[in-house]
Every structure is written in structure tokens, then in C-alpha cells.
Design an enzyme around this catalytic site. Structure first.
Site, PDB file in Angstrom:
ATOM      1  N   ASN A  19       1.180  -1.201   0.007  1.00 35.98           N
ATOM      2  CA  ASN A  19       0.228  -0.261  -0.023  1.00 35.98           C
ATOM      3  C   ASN A  19       1.092   1.095   0.039  1.00 35.98           C
ATOM      4  O   ASN A  19       1.602   1.601  -0.431  1.00 35.98           O
ATOM      5  CB  ASN A  19      -1.180  -0.217   1.286  1.00 35.98           C
ATOM      6  CG  ASN A  19      -0.668  -0.182   2.875  1.00 35.98           C
ATOM      7  OD1 ASN A  19       0.730   0.465   2.464  1.00 35.98           O
ATOM      8  ND2 ASN A  19      -1.285  -0.461   3.632  1.00 35.98           N
ATOM      9  N   LYS A  99      -3.181  -2.082  32.729  1.00 36.08           N
ATOM     10  CA  LYS A  99      -3.760  -0.721  32.996  1.00 36.08           C
ATOM     11  C   LYS A  99      -5.034   0.259  31.643  1.00 36.08           C
ATOM     12  O   LYS A  99      -4.507  -0.205  30.532  1.00 36.08           O
ATOM     13  CB  LYS A  99      -1.790   0.030  32.673  1.00 36.08           C
ATOM     14  CG  LYS A  99      -2.453   1.587  33.396  1.00 36.08           C
ATOM     15  CD  LYS A  99      -0.281   1.863  33.102  1.00 36.08           C
ATOM     16  CE  LYS A  99      -0.567   3.296  33.603  1.00 36.08           C
ATOM     17  NZ  LYS A  99       0.481   4.360  33.629  1.00 36.08           N
ATOM     18  N   LYS A 180     -12.168  -0.302  -4.046  1.00 31.66           N
ATOM     19  CA  LYS A 180     -11.302   0.447  -3.766  1.00 31.66           C
ATOM     20  C   LYS A 180      -9.902   0.344  -4.079  1.00 31.66           C
ATOM     21  O   LYS A 180      -9.262  -1.046  -4.163  1.00 31.66           O
ATOM     22  CB  LYS A 180     -11.473   0.141  -1.771  1.00 31.66           C
ATOM     23  CG  LYS A 180     -10.769   1.425  -1.104  1.00 31.66           C
ATOM     24  CD  LYS A 180     -10.691   1.379   0.477  1.00 31.66           C
ATOM     25  CE  LYS A 180     -10.481  -0.196   0.490  1.00 31.66           C
ATOM     26  NZ  LYS A 180     -11.083  -0.296   2.369  1.00 31.66           N
ATOM     27  N   LYS A 182      -5.797   1.526  -3.522  1.00 33.09           N
ATOM     28  CA  LYS A 182      -5.071   2.663  -3.091  1.00 33.09           C
ATOM     29  C   LYS A 182      -4.451   4.449  -3.868  1.00 33.09           C
ATOM     30  O   LYS A 182      -4.129   4.104  -4.911  1.00 33.09           O
ATOM     31  CB  LYS A 182      -3.428   1.669  -2.406  1.00 33.09           C
ATOM     32  CG  LYS A 182      -3.661   0.289  -2.396  1.00 33.09           C
ATOM     33  CD  LYS A 182      -4.482   0.295  -0.927  1.00 33.09           C
ATOM     34  CE  LYS A 182      -5.062  -0.748  -0.215  1.00 33.09           C
ATOM     35  NZ  LYS A 182      -4.931  -0.556   1.586  1.00 33.09           N
ATOM     36  N   ASP A 211      -7.970   4.424  -0.747  1.00 34.94           N
ATOM     37  CA  ASP A 211      -7.200   4.291   0.154  1.00 34.94           C
ATOM     38  C   ASP A 211      -6.155   4.824   0.714  1.00 34.94           C
ATOM     39  O   ASP A 211      -4.867   4.303  -0.410  1.00 34.94           O
ATOM     40  CB  ASP A 211      -7.638   2.877   0.742  1.00 34.94           C
ATOM     41  CG  ASP A 211      -7.514   2.401   2.010  1.00 34.94           C
ATOM     42  OD1 ASP A 211      -7.286   3.495   3.163  1.00 34.94           O
ATOM     43  OD2 ASP A 211      -7.254   1.300   2.594  1.00 34.94           O
ATOM     44  N   ALA A 212      -5.663   5.490   0.982  1.00 34.88           N
ATOM     45  CA  ALA A 212      -3.963   6.036   1.846  1.00 34.88           C
ATOM     46  C   ALA A 212      -3.637   5.420   2.499  1.00 34.88           C
ATOM     47  O   ALA A 212      -2.650   5.835   2.444  1.00 34.88           O
ATOM     48  CB  ALA A 212      -4.515   7.554   1.582  1.00 34.88           C
ATOM     49  N   HIS A 320     -13.660  -3.704   8.415  1.00 41.67           N
ATOM     50  CA  HIS A 320     -12.633  -3.992   7.637  1.00 41.67           C
ATOM     51  C   HIS A 320     -12.757  -5.711   7.773  1.00 41.67           C
ATOM     52  O   HIS A 320     -12.979  -6.094   9.224  1.00 41.67           O
ATOM     53  CB  HIS A 320     -11.083  -3.237   8.523  1.00 41.67           C
ATOM     54  CG  HIS A 320      -9.589  -3.721   8.230  1.00 41.67           C
ATOM     55  ND1 HIS A 320      -9.713  -4.272   8.610  1.00 41.67           N
ATOM     56  CD2 HIS A 320      -9.384  -3.189   6.580  1.00 41.67           C
ATOM     57  CE1 HIS A 320      -8.163  -4.385   8.130  1.00 41.67           C
ATOM     58  NE2 HIS A 320      -8.074  -4.037   6.692  1.00 41.67           N
ATOM     59  N   GLU A 339     -15.745  -5.954   3.381  1.00 39.43           N
ATOM     60  CA  GLU A 339     -14.632  -5.874   1.971  1.00 39.43           C
ATOM     61  C   GLU A 339     -14.198  -7.266   1.651  1.00 39.43           C
ATOM     62  O   GLU A 339     -14.617  -8.187   2.011  1.00 39.43           O
ATOM     63  CB  GLU A 339     -13.210  -5.367   2.574  1.00 39.43           C
ATOM     64  CG  GLU A 339     -12.326  -4.205   2.273  1.00 39.43           C
ATOM     65  CD  GLU A 339     -11.548  -4.061   3.168  1.00 39.43           C
ATOM     66  OE1 GLU A 339     -10.848  -3.387   2.686  1.00 39.43           O
ATOM     67  OE2 GLU A 339     -11.762  -3.309   4.097  1.00 39.43           O
ATOM     68  N   SER A 340     -13.561  -7.311   0.794  1.00 38.55           N
ATOM     69  CA  SER A 340     -12.719  -8.596   0.468  1.00 38.55           C
ATOM     70  C   SER A 340     -11.954  -7.842  -0.795  1.00 38.55           C
ATOM     71  O   SER A 340     -10.967  -6.857  -1.652  1.00 38.55           O
ATOM     72  CB  SER A 340     -13.602  -8.594  -0.697  1.00 38.55           C
ATOM     73  OG  SER A 340     -13.688 -10.127  -1.376  1.00 38.55           O
ATOM     74  N   TYR A 341     -10.840  -9.780  -0.848  1.00 32.75           N
ATOM     75  CA  TYR A 341      -9.416  -9.027  -1.287  1.00 32.75           C
ATOM     76  C   TYR A 341      -9.568  -9.791  -1.769  1.00 32.75           C
ATOM     77  O   TYR A 341      -8.908 -10.920  -1.506  1.00 32.75           O
ATOM     78  CB  TYR A 341      -8.783  -8.774  -0.194  1.00 32.75           C
ATOM     79  CG  TYR A 341      -8.902  -8.067   0.731  1.00 32.75           C
ATOM     80  CD1 TYR A 341      -9.001  -6.642   0.869  1.00 32.75           C
ATOM     81  CD2 TYR A 341      -8.915  -8.683   2.516  1.00 32.75           C
ATOM     82  CE1 TYR A 341      -9.089  -6.336   1.678  1.00 32.75           C
ATOM     83  CE2 TYR A 341      -9.240  -8.002   3.462  1.00 32.75           C
ATOM     84  CZ  TYR A 341      -9.671  -6.512   3.395  1.00 32.75           C
ATOM     85  OH  TYR A 341      -9.628  -5.530   4.857  1.00 32.75           O
TER      86      TYR A 341
HETATM   87 MG    MG Z   1      -8.101   0.562   4.324  1.00 36.78          MG
END
Ligand code: MG
Length: 387
Positions: A19, A99, A180, A182, A211-212, A320, A339-341
């Protein structure tokens, strides 16, 4: 019901993609198995999960703190009134001695174990997890199909504009209607050529997000925002550091189309800060918390309640992850989409082997639990924990 054992293993993602900020060559994830004393034919029910993608394996924390705390707890202290494990009590148990603050020090390890617990609970109830989540957190209502878009457009060595367009065509041919890509990995002029080339294939801005990956400083983000705004994209994701809420508020004041963020927020409090101070617009912008990385499903439901009390709707939440853990949540809580990749992240990407995307929608699996048993290669990896 008792937790008999919890096992974990780090597994490499084995991916060459990049990315705007980093490549995935070293990336790992933790797979987890929660073994229970409930079973059939002498085989115990086992819940599985993994810590999604983008954060490294977290077995050291699990083994040092969270697994021992659960295993040494008096079993009755983890039960609900029906004798099943209560994930909220398991979360409280794992949080002993922790904590406050610094959530990602523990939220991923705890969230992955919590997610595996839900897989076991749903299997014991012999129901798909999305139905169990719907019963617990959504008045019994669930979606029978879920909008699913492609998280694609990664930077690859030697890639041309024609390659980007070919990728867009492949996703549309596979049944997706939104993609989407990059941004931030090339000089802005080249990035914009990429975006416009993708837009030419998908058709119009509503079908394309960018997407950055939190690459930009304030000035760079404002420059990209000004250039992207006329394209009216579906959303502009993670332009700046995930907790630079001042910069998000400034961007939201000048960038009209939707913004997106949340995959790097790890607690309800982080998300509360985003909507209180980050200028995020209810009913417009998109929040993308990853359930196993942010303390799991129970905390997600609390985050949703917090957002609804502030005027947000479920349709603005897009978890995500690109996996069945996010799919179960999206269907069970009637969220905006997931989402899907395709072709990325090896066995850890995607859905059941028999899942099909039709007109941009995906049906959740009816297998009991999360449904990993329907992903042959992933399930074979997970089974190594117990075989
Ligand atoms: Mg992202």
C-alpha cells in the site's frame, strides 16, 4: 461449558503487495483455537479465529497474559445464566491487571480470543454466528445478504495503468459493483491517473473508493482532497494518521464526499473521539473498525450503541477485514457492508469456498459458527492447532 485449552500459532501471510506505507512481505497473523468441554461423539467443540490482516501475530501477549487468565479462572465465573460461556465475562477476566489506555497493546490478542469464543458458542448452539449475533445485539434481525466491495488496487511491481484497469474489469466480472484502490504510493499526478483510469472502468464515483493507509500529512491530505473532491468518490479512506482527529476535522470541513477510517482504532473510546473531535459526519462518513482487532464482537456492539446514541446509523459501519469474521458481524448487526480482497493475503482472504458475489452482494454462510469449515485451505491451517 468450560474452556479446556486455548492454542495459538503465528502464520505468515505470504503476500508481495504494497500500500502507500508498507509492503506485506513480513506480515503474519495469529490463528487461535479455543477448545471447549462440549462436543459430540467424543469430539470437543473448538472455536477458531485469526487476528485479521494488517497487524502482526500477537501470540506472545496471549500466552503471557490472556490465555493463562482464562484458564485459571473459576469456570463458573465465566458462565451466563444458561451455563454457556459469557464472552463479556471472558473479556473482563482477560482485562484483569491491565492498565487503561494503550488499547492495541491488548485489543488484538483479546479480540481474537473473544472472536474464537463466539465461534465455539455458535457451533454449540448449532447456528451460524451471524444469527447468534443478531439475537444478542440486533433484536433477532439479520441481513440475508451483505453488500461486499473489493479492497483492491494495490501497488504491484511493474504495474501499468492497463493492469489497473484489467484488475477493475476482473472484479466487475466476478460480480462486485464497488471497488476501492490505493492512493499515496505514487506522485499525485500518477496516482490521479490511476484513479481516473479505474473510474473509467467502474463507471461513476459512487462505485469507487480510495485508501491512503494514513500516508499523508495535513498538507498532502488537503492537496489530495482538493484533487479528488470533483470525482465524488464513495469515500476517501485514512488520509492521515488514524488518531489525528484535528486533521480529520479540518478535512471533513473542506471535503464534501464521504471520508472513511477506523481499521486502526482499537476501542470504543477511540471511535468516540473520532466522532466527537474528528468532524466525522453521521449518516455520511464511514467507520471501519476490525472486530477481532478491537476487543471482539461484544465491544463492537457497545461501540455501535455509543454511535447510535450520537445519531449514527448501522449503514455507516463497514467492518474492515475481508473475512468471514467481518461478514458474520455485518450480516448479524445489519451493517453497511464488508470488504473482500480477491487474490490477496492467501488463505486469510475471503469467504467460504462456495460463496458467490451477485450484483455486489454476498450471502453469509449457514454453517454453524463463523464458517471457517467452508474455507478448505484456511481450515486446514487452523486444524494444525488441534490435530
Ligand atoms: Mg484501509
Amino acid at each position: 461449558m468450560r474452556i479446556v485449552d486455548i492454542r495459538d500459532m503465528a502464520v505468515p501471510i505470504n503476500s508481495t503487495i504494497r500500500n502507500a506505507v508498507f509492503d506485506f512481505s513480513e506480515m503474519t497473523t495469529s490463528i487461535v483455537a479455543v477448545v471447549t468441554d462440549i462436543g459430540r461423539n467424543g469430539t470437543p467443540t473448538v472455536g477458531f479465529a485469526f487476528n485479521s490482516t494488517g497487524r502482526y501475530a500477537c501470540g506472545a501477549q496471549m500466552r503471557a497474559r490472556f490465555i493463562p487468565r482464562l484458564l485459571r479462572a473459576k469456570p463458573d465465573t465465566l458462565l451466563d445464566d444458561k451455563g454457556g460461556i459469557d464472552p463479556a465475562k471472558a473479556l473482563t477476566c482477560m482485562m484483569q491487571g491491565e492498565k487503561p489506555g494503550a488499547h492495541s497493546d491488548r485489543s488484538i490478542a483479546i479480540g481474537t480470543i473473544e472472536t474464537a469464543l463466539w465461534d465455539a458458542i455458535a457451533k454449540i448452539e448449532d447456528k451460524p454466528l451471524y444469527r447468534v449475533l443478531a439475537e444478542r445485539f440486533n433484536g433477532g434481525k439479520s441481513a440475508d445478504k451483505v453488500f461486499c466491495y473489493v479492497g483492491g488496487g494495490w501497488y504491484r511491481p511493474g504495474q501499468t495503468i492497463a493492469d489497473v484497469q484489467d484488475e477493475m474489469r476482473r472484479h466487475l466480472d466476478a460480480g462486485y459493483t464497488m471497488i476501492k484502490i490505493k492512493v499515496g504510493g505514487l506522485p499525485i499526478a500518477e496516482d490521479l491517473r490511476r484513479v481516473e483510469a479505474a473510474l473509467a472502468i467502474v463507471g461513476f464515483g459512487e462505485r469507487l473508493a480510495v485508501d491512503a493507509n494514513a500516508k499523508f500529512n495535513r498538507e498532502e491530505a488537503l492537496t489530495y482532497a482538493k484533487a479528488l473532491a470533483p470525482l465524488k468518490l464513495r469515500w476517501f479512506e485514512e488520509p492521515v494518521d488514524p488518531i489525528d482527529f484535528e486533521a480529520y476535522a479540518e478535512l471533513a470541513s473542506v471535503y464534501d464526499p464521504p471520508l472513511g477510517t477506523g481499521e486502526n482504532l482499537y476501542s470504543m473510546q477511540d471511535v468516540k473521539n473520532l466522532v466527537a473531535f474528528g468532524g466525522f459526519r453521521a449518516g455520511w462518513d464511514v467507520i471501519q473498525v476490525d472486530p477481532p482487532q478491537a476487543y471482539g464482537y461484544g465491544t463492537y456492539a457497545q461501540t455501535l450503541a455509543m454511535l447510535e446514541a450520537r445519531g449514527w446509523s448501522r449503514s455507516s459501519l463497514w467492518p474492515h477485514g475481508g473475512n468471514q469474521m467481518s461478514l458474520a458481524l455485518t450480516a448479524g448487526l445489519s451493517l453497511g457492508g464488508c470488504e473482500s480482497y480477491p487474490g490477496v493475503f492467501g488463505v486469510f482472504a475471503g469467504y467460504a469456498d462456495d460463496a458467490r458475489v451477485v450484483d455486489g452482494y454476498l450471502k453469509p454462510s449457514d454453517r454453524p459458527g463463523i464458517g471457517f469449515e467452508g474455507q478448505q485451505a484456511l481450515y486446514a491451517t487452523m486444524r494444525k492447532l488441534i490435530d
